[in-house]
Design a protein around this motif. Structure first.
Motif, PDB file in Angstrom:
ATOM      1  N   ILE A  64       6.500   9.197   2.964  1.00  0.00           N
ATOM      2  CA  ILE A  64       6.793   8.871   1.569  1.00  0.00           C
ATOM      3  C   ILE A  64       6.762   7.351   1.387  1.00  0.00           C
ATOM      4  CG2 ILE A  64       8.587   8.945  -0.227  1.00  0.00           C
ATOM      5  CD1 ILE A  64       9.344  11.736   0.972  1.00  0.00           C
ATOM      6  N   ARG A  65       7.295   6.618   2.363  1.00  0.00           N
ATOM      7  CA  ARG A  65       7.252   5.149   2.311  1.00  0.00           C
ATOM      8  C   ARG A  65       5.811   4.642   2.404  1.00  0.00           C
ATOM      9  NH1 ARG A  65      11.454   2.165   0.402  1.00  0.00           N
ATOM     10  NH2 ARG A  65      13.325   3.324   0.868  1.00  0.00           N
ATOM     11  N   TYR A  66       4.991   5.321   3.177  1.00  0.00           N
ATOM     12  CA  TYR A  66       3.587   4.938   3.289  1.00  0.00           C
ATOM     13  C   TYR A  66       2.892   5.087   1.939  1.00  0.00           C
ATOM     14  CZ  TYR A  66      -1.325   5.078   4.625  1.00  0.00           C
ATOM     15  OH  TYR A  66      -2.677   4.840   4.707  1.00  0.00           O
ATOM     16  N   ASP A  67       3.101   6.239   1.298  1.00  0.00           N
ATOM     17  CA  ASP A  67       2.496   6.458  -0.016  1.00  0.00           C
ATOM     18  C   ASP A  67       2.979   5.420  -1.023  1.00  0.00           C
ATOM     19  OD1 ASP A  67       1.130   8.642   0.992  1.00  0.00           O
ATOM     20  OD2 ASP A  67       2.597  10.098   0.260  1.00  0.00           O
ATOM     21  N   ARG A  68       4.259   5.106  -0.979  1.00  0.00           N
ATOM     22  CA  ARG A  68       4.816   4.089  -1.870  1.00  0.00           C
ATOM     23  C   ARG A  68       4.217   2.719  -1.575  1.00  0.00           C
ATOM     24  NH1 ARG A  68      11.000   1.923  -2.185  1.00  0.00           N
ATOM     25  NH2 ARG A  68      10.656   0.553  -3.950  1.00  0.00           N
ATOM     26  N   PHE A  69       4.073   2.403  -0.299  1.00  0.00           N
ATOM     27  CA  PHE A  69       3.458   1.138   0.113  1.00  0.00           C
ATOM     28  C   PHE A  69       2.056   1.009  -0.462  1.00  0.00           C
ATOM     29  CE2 PHE A  69       0.685  -0.740   3.519  1.00  0.00           C
ATOM     30  CZ  PHE A  69       1.019  -2.071   3.297  1.00  0.00           C
ATOM     31  N   MET A  97      -2.308  -9.345   3.400  1.00  0.00           N
ATOM     32  CA  MET A  97      -1.956  -8.103   2.710  1.00  0.00           C
ATOM     33  C   MET A  97      -2.940  -6.988   3.070  1.00  0.00           C
ATOM     34  SD  MET A  97      -0.797  -9.839  -0.903  1.00  0.00           S
ATOM     35  CE  MET A  97      -0.214  -8.391  -1.792  1.00  0.00           C
ATOM     36  N   TYR A  98      -4.225  -7.298   3.077  1.00  0.00           N
ATOM     37  CA  TYR A  98      -5.213  -6.290   3.459  1.00  0.00           C
ATOM     38  C   TYR A  98      -5.063  -5.898   4.925  1.00  0.00           C
ATOM     39  CZ  TYR A  98      -7.888  -6.229  -0.881  1.00  0.00           C
ATOM     40  OH  TYR A  98      -8.286  -6.052  -2.182  1.00  0.00           O
ATOM     41  N   MET A  99      -4.746  -6.869   5.781  1.00  0.00           N
ATOM     42  CA  MET A  99      -4.541  -6.558   7.194  1.00  0.00           C
ATOM     43  C   MET A  99      -3.345  -5.620   7.366  1.00  0.00           C
ATOM     44  SD  MET A  99      -6.825  -7.773   9.112  1.00  0.00           S
ATOM     45  CE  MET A  99      -8.212  -8.855   8.864  1.00  0.00           C
ATOM     46  N   MET A 100      -2.274  -5.855   6.612  1.00  0.00           N
ATOM     47  CA  MET A 100      -1.115  -4.964   6.679  1.00  0.00           C
ATOM     48  C   MET A 100      -1.505  -3.549   6.263  1.00  0.00           C
ATOM     49  SD  MET A 100       2.015  -7.222   5.173  1.00  0.00           S
ATOM     50  CE  MET A 100       1.601  -8.930   4.932  1.00  0.00           C
ATOM     51  N   MET A 101      -2.305  -3.452   5.206  1.00  0.00           N
ATOM     52  CA  MET A 101      -2.765  -2.131   4.765  1.00  0.00           C
ATOM     53  C   MET A 101      -3.588  -1.465   5.863  1.00  0.00           C
ATOM     54  SD  MET A 101      -3.757  -2.719   0.773  1.00  0.00           S
ATOM     55  CE  MET A 101      -4.509  -1.109   0.668  1.00  0.00           C
ATOM     56  N   GLY A 102      -4.436  -2.255   6.522  1.00  0.00           N
ATOM     57  CA  GLY A 102      -5.252  -1.716   7.603  1.00  0.00           C
ATOM     58  C   GLY A 102      -4.418  -1.205   8.762  1.00  0.00           C
ATOM     59  N   ILE A 103      -3.404  -1.948   9.134  1.00  0.00           N
ATOM     60  CA  ILE A 103      -2.526  -1.535  10.235  1.00  0.00           C
ATOM     61  C   ILE A 103      -1.796  -0.247   9.878  1.00  0.00           C
ATOM     62  CG2 ILE A 103      -0.437  -2.160  11.522  1.00  0.00           C
ATOM     63  CD1 ILE A 103      -1.481  -5.123  11.278  1.00  0.00           C
ATOM     64  N   ALA A 104      -1.264  -0.199   8.662  1.00  0.00           N
ATOM     65  CA  ALA A 104      -0.537   1.000   8.231  1.00  0.00           C
ATOM     66  C   ALA A 104      -1.470   2.212   8.179  1.00  0.00           C
ATOM     67  CB  ALA A 104       0.117   0.763   6.867  1.00  0.00           C
ATOM     68  N   ALA A 105      -2.674   2.019   7.657  1.00  0.00           N
ATOM     69  CA  ALA A 105      -3.634   3.128   7.576  1.00  0.00           C
ATOM     70  C   ALA A 105      -4.062   3.574   8.977  1.00  0.00           C
ATOM     71  CB  ALA A 105      -4.850   2.711   6.751  1.00  0.00           C
ATOM     72  N   TYR A 106      -4.260   2.624   9.869  1.00  0.00           N
ATOM     73  CA  TYR A 106      -4.627   2.962  11.241  1.00  0.00           C
ATOM     74  C   TYR A 106      -3.525   3.783  11.900  1.00  0.00           C
ATOM     75  CZ  TYR A 106      -5.973   2.486  16.105  1.00  0.00           C
ATOM     76  OH  TYR A 106      -6.302   2.754  17.402  1.00  0.00           O
ATOM     77  N   LYS A 107      -2.281   3.393  11.664  1.00  0.00           N
ATOM     78  CA  LYS A 107      -1.135   4.114  12.220  1.00  0.00           C
ATOM     79  C   LYS A 107      -1.120   5.562  11.729  1.00  0.00           C
ATOM     80  CE  LYS A 107       3.761   3.408  13.060  1.00  0.00           C
ATOM     81  NZ  LYS A 107       3.695   3.107  14.470  1.00  0.00           N
TER      82      LYS A 107
END
Length: 171
Positions: A64-69, A97-107
């Motif tokens: 849920i936090r991922y979707d919110r992020f 910011m894009y790198m953070m999104m990439g890390i979260a998506a990779y996870k």
């Protein structure tokens, strides 16, 4: 005439950054709100909010936090993107910011989104580093990311090739 959006790491913004990276989320949220209300034109609050959302998700791994992020990331990126390209912090913040999104998506094993986000982040960092060669935060981030690309396992080399094949203007 409306005041143009800015992006400045003021003393107050630096204090919020330390709260966010110190994982003092409740204090940081209050401080972020105060920072935004005190200077609504300074888009550093969008960057700091993004960083807080990212760290919160990474620590909890809550879907849920991922979707919110991801949902909040769209408006946060838009806020930072409104900054004039002559401000080196714009490229730095967008890249991170894009790198953070990439890390979260990779996870989350969302490899297409991860690759697209990493590619966008690297594009902003490379362009910023070229436009502002003496701005150390951009140089540091770009070199760290490019060094990490060299450690990509063989099964993900296709993603690394997509990222490193990036040329200015291609996206």
């Amino acid at each position: 005439k409306a005041q143009a959006p800015t992006l400045q790491f003021s003393t107050e913004a630096q204090a919020v950054y330390h709260q966010v990276t110190g994982l003092q989320f409740a204090n940081a949220l209050t401080s972020l709100q105060k920072l935004h209300h005190a200077d609504p034109h300074n888009q550093v609050s969008a960057y700091l909010g993004h960083l807080q959302d990212f760290l919160y998700y990474m620590l909890t791994e809550d879907p849920i936090r991922y979707d919110r992020f991801l949902k909040r990331a769209e408006s946060q990126l838009a806020s930072v993107n409104r900054i004039t390209p002559t401000n080196p912090w714009r490229a730095f913040c967008l890249g991170e910011m894009y790198m953070m999104m990439g890390i979260a998506a990779y996870k989350r094993s969302e490899l297409f989104l991860a690759t697209r986000s990493f590619r966008s982040g690297l594009k902003h960092l490379r362009k910023g580093a070229a436009d502002f060669p003496h701005f150390q935060p951009l140089q540091k981030d770009r070199h760290v990311i490019e060094a990490l690309i060299g450690t990509v396992p063989n099964q993900y080399q296709w993603a690394a090739e997509l990222m490193t094949g990036l040329e200015a203007g291609n996206d």
